[in-house]
Design a protein around this motif. Structure first.
Motif, PDB file in Angstrom:
ATOM      1  N   ARG A  57       0.809  -1.217   0.000  1.00 18.53           N
ATOM      2  CA  ARG A  57       0.000   0.000   0.000  1.00 18.53           C
ATOM      3  C   ARG A  57       0.845   1.271   0.000  1.00 18.53           C
ATOM      4  O   ARG A  57       0.314   2.363   0.151  1.00 18.53           O
ATOM      5  CB  ARG A  57      -0.919   0.019   1.226  1.00 18.53           C
TER       6      ARG A  57
ATOM      7  N   GLY B  68      -3.465   4.440   1.506  1.00 14.30           N
ATOM      8  CA  GLY B  68      -2.119   4.509   0.949  1.00 14.30           C
ATOM      9  C   GLY B  68      -1.224   5.389   1.789  1.00 14.30           C
ATOM     10  O   GLY B  68      -1.686   6.238   2.571  1.00 14.30           O
TER      11      GLY B  68
ATOM     12  N   MET C 264       0.519   9.259  -5.965  1.00 18.09           N
ATOM     13  CA  MET C 264      -0.415   8.512  -5.126  1.00 18.09           C
ATOM     14  C   MET C 264      -1.639   9.353  -4.786  1.00 18.09           C
ATOM     15  O   MET C 264      -2.783   8.888  -4.870  1.00 18.09           O
ATOM     16  CB  MET C 264       0.283   8.081  -3.840  1.00 18.09           C
TER      17      MET C 264
END
Length: 222
Positions: free
Chosen positions: A133, A201, A217
């Motif tokens: 993650r 994340g 991200m």
């Protein structure tokens, strides 16, 4: 309500040359300083303290007027020493600690930690993340036993830089400069250091290369 401490006093040596002229916590990711990303993760905590050292005046100016206390350290006290230095602001109860060099998606750290915190079974609780993650490198520091206690025997999960810790043991550390490991180590040995997983994340932003990874991200989660 829980007190919180955001660690923003580091020299940012891995972030050079950006940190030659600013504190690492003022480096921008997706248009916002890292300190603002960290403060978002602990929003709702009170009282709230932030430590500063390198180019401290910039951080003080940025945070002026907010409901928090900035503590300028000289010398640097590391995480454990910095936390002890802030106890006059934070009080004697458990404290949520947060590093100011990461970007996050998903639930805020304060929500995940508060939901898992059980002071009857825990002296410390760390927010961990599966390396799958993370955007970029993540040290696999800990494993979690069936009862939630942490172990170093199997280490598939990384530390996000956020956790909750009871502070009574701070008074027993003889050194002025020390890390949170001085608190965690006896908790780990006693089975009183637990972990919970961050379901979103996470990206380390300790280097210039980490900025682009974190921004990608965040953009993907928007």
């Amino acid at each position: 309500m829980i007190a919180a401490m955001v660690f923003a006093a580091g020299l940012g040596t891995r972030m050079r040359p950006l940190t030659d002229a600013m504190p690492k916590a003022m480096v921008r990711v997706a248009g916002r300083p890292l300190i603002d990303h960290a403060l978002e993760q602990v929003a709702g905590a009170a009282p709230l303290a932030v430590n500063a050292h390198h180019h401290a005046g910039q951080l003080q100016a940025h945070l002026a007027g907010r409901d928090l206390t900035v503590l300028v350290e000289d010398p640097l006290l590391e995480t454990g020493g910095g936390l002890r230095n802030a106890m006059g602001v934070l009080g004697d109860g458990p404290v949520l600690t947060m590093n100011a060099d990461a970007a996050w998606t998903g639930p805020r750290a304060i929500e995940t930690l508060a939901a898992a915190w059980d002071p009857t079974r825990m002296d410390g609780l760390l927010l961990l993340v599966d390396p799958a993650r993370t955007a970029g490198p993540c040290g696999a520091d800990f494993g979690i036993a069936a009862d939630g206690a942490l172990t170093r025997a199997a280490r598939p999960l990384g530390y996000t830089g956020a956790g909750i810790v009871k502070t009574e043991a701070l008074a027993r550390v003889p050194d002025r400069v020390f890390s949170l490991w001085e608190l965690w180590r006896p908790m780990l040995a006693a089975g009183r250091l637990h972990g919970t997983r961050h379901p979103g994340g996470w990206a380390d932003v300790g280097t210039p290369e980490g900025i682009a990874r974190a921004e990608a991200m965040l953009a993907a989660a928007a």
